[in-house]
Enzyme design. Structure first.
Site, PDB file in Angstrom:
ATOM      1  CB  THR A  57     -31.363  53.176  36.881  1.00 30.67           C
ATOM      2  OG1 THR A  57     -31.437  52.354  35.718  1.00 30.67           O
ATOM      3  CG2 THR A  57     -31.050  54.606  36.473  1.00 30.67           C
ATOM      4  CG  ASP A 107     -32.139  56.332  24.458  1.00 28.96           C
ATOM      5  OD1 ASP A 107     -31.485  55.273  24.467  1.00 28.96           O
ATOM      6  OD2 ASP A 107     -33.210  56.453  23.840  1.00 28.96           O
ATOM      7  CG  LEU A 108     -25.531  54.412  26.464  1.00 29.62           C
ATOM      8  CD1 LEU A 108     -24.375  55.101  25.758  1.00 29.62           C
ATOM      9  CD2 LEU A 108     -26.023  55.240  27.619  1.00 29.62           C
ATOM     10  CB  SER A 189     -20.854  38.975  28.237  1.00 26.02           C
ATOM     11  OG  SER A 189     -21.308  37.660  28.506  1.00 26.02           O
ATOM     12  CE1 TYR A 211     -31.389  41.563  17.123  1.00 25.52           C
ATOM     13  CE2 TYR A 211     -33.294  40.276  17.811  1.00 25.52           C
ATOM     14  CZ  TYR A 211     -32.254  41.155  18.112  1.00 25.52           C
ATOM     15  OH  TYR A 211     -32.093  41.591  19.394  1.00 25.52           O
TER      16      TYR A 211
END
Length: 349
Positions: A57, A107-108, A189, A211
């Site tokens: 998108t 929605d992955l 990446s 995190y």
């Protein structure tokens, strides 16, 4: 000492080649655009090829969809935001009026959503020649999916693993029926190389322990390459007519880059932005691997700037790839089984 010096020299040469846009063995380089690398593909692309692209998108996903459609490929866009997806479809068909673009919601980050999406796609009874696992998120703050899995890992890796698993037999069947090799492309990446072995713990990645947004993103991209390595091995063992490769699109000025902007000064961002690829340059490697004759039969590789490249030692670790594969399969089996039991129970409650 010699090894370190040699590695530095190699890195310097790669940097110079990137900045200068020097073409590699494929004939393309960092400055090549998606349209340029597919310009002559339409001469040998069979009719009625179908490509499924997640996250199309905006950014390189939308550009990939546009260029594939322009080359005559039927494009299925898997999108979370259907309004944005409709705008992409309209833009594609303005340029290519006869392009076939199909929109399906996904929605992955949600295993249930991935399952629904696959059921809806399979119900269309379309062939599936190309699967591009492109969708990705970067989250500065710790967030969780509806299944209570750290959001970056759930979206970038886990959802795509399940999607590929559920659509693989369709791809193999399509390849056998029409005699054209299927191609799976995982968007990764170069920052996968930032991940240290000691930080790559499956349980910690699920829970978001200690995190850090950039580290979580890098870990998810390393997982995408390890997925490629193990799946390529399994496909070869099956003699399946499907390949899988990983792609580094380059550093492109997309929403993910903007999400990182708050971590550096405006002046540094301005300087860095001058080295960023355009969206069309960023989509070039994906389109090249998807359509080029030169990538026919190539599997388990990592591509940068439309050429095969090297990835980190950890990304090449076969035992690490198998371990991640087994952990992922076990997790999915457990979570999906729990969801099925919960759904059955609700019918009788």
């Amino acid at each position: 000492m010699f090894g370190i010096k040699s590695k530095r020299e190699s890195s310097m040469k790669e940097t110079i080649r990137y900045l200068a846009g020097i073409a590699g063995p494929s004939g393309f380089g960092s400055n090549s655009t998606a349209e340029q690398v597919t310009q002559h593909c339409s001469l040998f692309i069979p009719s009625n090829l179908t490509a499924l692209i997640t996250g199309a998108t905006s950014g390189i996903g939308a550009e990939t969809a546009r260029v594939l459609a322009k080359r005559g490929v039927r494009v299925v866009v898997g999108a979370r935001d259907m309004k944005k997806a409709m705008k992409v479809k309209e833009k594609i068909q303005e340029e290519s009026p006869y392009a076939e673009v199909i929109l399906l919601e996904i929605d992955l980050s949600s295993l249930a959503s991935v399952q629904r999406f696959c059921s809806e796609f399979l119900a269309l009874e379309l062939p599936l020649n190309i699967l591009i696992n492109n969708a990705g998120v970067y989250s500065h703050n710790l967030e969780f999916s509806e299944e209570k899995i750290e959001l970056t890992f759930a979206t970038n890796y886990l959802g795509h693993f399940l999607l590929t698993k559920m659509l693989l037999e369709k791809m193999i069947d399509t390849a056998n029926k029409i005699g054209i090799q299927g191609r799976i492309i995982n968007i990764s990446s170069v920052i996968h190389s930032w991940v240290k072995r000691s930080c790559f713990c499956f349980k910690d990645m699920l829970t978001g322990k200690n995190y850090n947004g950039t580290r979580a993103y890098a870990q998810s991209k390393l997982a995408m390459i390890l997925h490629v390595k193990e799946m390529a091995r399994q496909l070869k063992a099956r003699n399946a007519r499907v390949t899988i490769n990983a792609v580094h699109p380059g550093i492109v000025k997309t929403g993910i880059i903007r999400a990182h902007k708050g971590l550096i000064t405006d002046s540094l961002f301005f300087i860095a932005s001058k080295l960023l690829k355009t969206t069309s340059q960023g989509a070039s490697t994906t389109c090249y691997v998807a359509l080029s004759q030169k990538t026919e039969g190539v599997s388990g590789e990592f591509f940068t700037d439309c050429n095969e490249s090297s990835c980190s030692r950890l990304a090449n670790d076969e035992s690490e790839a198998k371990k991640l594969w087994n952990n992922t399969n076990n997790l999915l089996h457990k979570r999906l089984r729990q969801a099925a039991i919960g759904s059955s129970s609700s019918l009788y409650s």
